[in-house]
Scaffold this motif. Structure first.
Motif: not given
Length: 463
Positions: A188-192
Motif C-alpha cells: 500500500p501507498m502508506e508502506t511505500l
C-alpha cells in the motif's frame, strides 16, 4: 547470422587517409566495393564484425578506438550547432566540416562541448549533474539508442516466456519466483510512500507500489528480470562506455536495463510488424503490448536493426516550462531535440490542456523542413488526493517526408498543408514577426524605434 555492427564512418575515413589510400584501393583490400565503403564512411552502413577483424588484421587497427564518440556527435550534429544565428556570417561547407572532424577531432569535440554548455544557459559550468547527464546522453546517441545484442536477447527471452503464458506480467513474476527466488509483493501507498519499487534481498521480495498502473507494473518486473538475466550484456555496455564516473555508470546502467525491459515487453520483430501493419498507430500499439504512451514512444526511437529498420522517430519529454527531462534523437538527426528550451508556438505544448488526447502537429522550421509530431500529456501523482502531481508531455517526431504512412497523419497534405511556423527557441530563431518571442536571437543586435511599435515584442538587425 552476423550481428549488426556499429557506425564509425569518420574513424574509418581517418584510417584510410592515414594509410594514404583511395576508397577504391582500401575497398579492394577489404574485399568490398568502393560504393559500399563510401556508405560506411558516410555512416549510412555499419561496420560488421567481419570487417572489423579485417581492419585489425590488415592495418594493425586498434578496434577499441571504435568505442570512441565521433567528435561532436558527427558532422550532422556539428552542422546543427553551426546553424545558430551566431555563425550566420560564416560559410562552412560540408567538405570543410568533414576536414575539421578528420584533421582536428579534439578541437571539434572541444567546440561542441563549449557550445552545448553555452546553449544550456551560458554558464561556465553546468554542474556535475549536468555533466553526468550530458555524458550519458552522448553515449546513448552514439548507439542511436539501438542496442542490437540486448534486443536479440530480450526477443529470445520474450519468446520463451510466451510459451508458458500469454500474460507477460504473470510469466515474469513466475520466472522471478522459480528461477531467482524472488516473490512479488504489492504494498500500500502508506508502506511505500515515496517509492515505485524496492528490492528487498533479505526478504527475497520485489516490492511494488499499489500506485503503479498495469503497464508500469509490468515494466518494473521486466526491469528487475533484465538486471539479473542480462547482467553480462549490460555490464559489457557499461564497461565499454568508459565513463570514469560512478554516477554516469549508474545512470547509463539504468538506461540500458530499462531498454532491455522495454524490449521484453515489445519484442523487436513483433513490435516492428505491428508498427508497419497499423501505420505506427500508437494507441493500438499501447493496447496490443500492454504499454503506456511513453513506453511506446521510447521503443519507437530504437528501431534501427540492420535490415529491419523502423521509421526514424525522435522523442522528447518536457514540462510546462519547455525543459526536457528526456530526449532521444535516435536516427532522426532532428534539430528539435537539441537546446535547453522549446519553441512556445510548437503544438506539443497544447497537449498539457488536452489530457487523454494525442495532439498531432505539422510544424515547419525556418529552413522549410517539416516535421510531424504526436504529443500526449502524462501525469504522475505522488500519493493520495491533494498530493502534488507531476505533469509532462511526451512527444514523438518524424520528418514529414517520411510520415506518409502514419495512421495519425491520414488526411494531412504533408507537403502543402499549412504548417505551424516554429523555431528552435528564441535564442536561435530569426522569425521577425513572432508575437510570442521572449528575447531577440543571439548574435543579432536589437533595433528600437521611438516612433513606432511592431506587434512583435522585439525588433533586431536583419529582420
Amino acid at each position: 547470422m552476423e550481428k549488426a555492427g556499429i557506425f564509425a564512418g569518420p574513424r574509418i575515413r581517418r584510417l584510410r587517409r592515414e594509410q594514404a589510400l583511395t576508397q577504391t584501393a582500401m575497398a579492394e583490400r577489404l574485399g568490398i566495393s568502393d560504393s559500399y565503403l563510401a556508405l560506411i564512411e558516410g555512416n549510412r552502413r555499419p561496420l560488421t564484425a567481419t570487417l572489423i577483424l579485417k581492419l585489425a588484421d590488415l592495418f594493425d587497427f586498434d578496434v577499441r578506438s571504435l568505442a570512441q564518440d565521433e567528435p561532436g556527435g558527427g558532422s550532422a550534429a556539428l552542422r546543427r550547432r553551426l546553424s545558430d544565428p551566431l555563425f550566420s556570417d560564416i560559410s562552412i561547407d560540408r567538405a570543410e566540416l568533414e576536414a575539421w572532424i578528420d584533421n582536428a577531432p579534439g578541437a571539434a569535440e572541444a567546440f561542441s562541448r563549449l557550445f552545448d554548455r553555452w546553449q544550456q544557459g551560458g554558464q561556465a559550468s553546468g554542474g556535475e549533474g549536468d555533466e553526468v547527464m550530458l555524458a550519458v546522453r552522448r553515449e546513448i546517441e552514439r548507439w542511436r539508442n539501438h542496442f542490437a545484442d540486448l534486443d536479440v536477447a530480450a526477443e529470445e527471452l520474450a519468446d520463451e516466456l510466451r510459451m508458458g503464458s500469454a500474460d507477460l506480467y504473470g510469466a515474469i513474476s513466475e520466472r522471478l519466483r522459480t528461477r531467482h527466488q524472488l516473490s512479488i509483493r504489492i504494498l500500500p501507498m502508506e508502506t511505500l510512500p515515496d517509492r515505485l519499487s524496492r528490492l528487498d534481498l533479505h526478504a527475497r521480495q520485489l516490492q511494488l507500489s499499489e500506485m503503479l498502473d498495469p503497464a508500469a507494473r509490468t515494466f518494473q518486473v521486466a526491469y528487475h528480470l533484465a538486471g539479473i538475466e542480462a547482467a553480462n550484456e549490460i555490464a559489457g555496455l557499461v564497461k565499454g562506455a568508459a565513463f570514469g564516473n560512478r554516477a554516469a555508470e549508474r545512470l547509463y546502467r539504468r538506461h540500458v536495463t530499462a531498454y532491455f525491459a522495454a524490449a521484453l515487453m515489445m519484442p523487436y520483430g513483433r513490435f516492428l510488424r505491428a508498427c508497419e501493419a497499423s501505420g505506427y498507430d500508437v494507441e493500438l500499439l499501447q493496447r496490443r503490448f500492454g504499454a503506456s504512451f511513453e513506453q511506446v514512444a521510447h521503443r519507437l526511437t530504437s528501431l534501427q536493426r540492420v535490415g529491419a529498420r523502423g521509421l526514424p522517430f525522435f522523442m522528447l519529454r518536457i514540462d510546462r516550462a519547455g525543459q526536457a527531462s528526456k530526449r532521444y534523437a535516435g536516427a532522426s538527426a532532428s534539430p528539435l531535440v537539441e537546446g535547453a528550451q522549446r519553441c512556445p508556438v510548437w503544438g506539443i505544448h497544447r497537449a498539457f490542456d488536452r489530457p487523454g488526447e494525442i495532439v498531432v502537429t505539422l510544424a515547419e522550421l525556418e529552413d522549410a523542413a517539416r516535421w510531424v509530431t504526436l504529443a500526449s500529456a502524462v501525469r504522475r501523482q505522488a500519493g493520495s488526493v491533494g498530493a502534488p502531481t507531476a505533469e509532462f508531455v511526451v512527444a514523438l517526431g518524424l520528418s514529414a517526408a517520411q510520415a506518409g504512412t502514419l495512421a495519425h497523419a491520414r488526411g494531412l497534405d504533408l507537403g502543402a498543408a499549412p504548417a505551424e511556423p516554429i523555431g528552435l527557441g528564441c535564442r536561435q530563431c530569426l522569425r521577425a514577426d513572432c508575437i510570442q518571442r521572449a528575447r531577440p536571437p543571439a548574435g543579432r543586435p536589437m533595433t528600437i524605434s521611438d516612433r513606432e511599435r511592431a506587434m512583435a515584442p522585439f525588433s533586431f538587425v536583419g529582420d
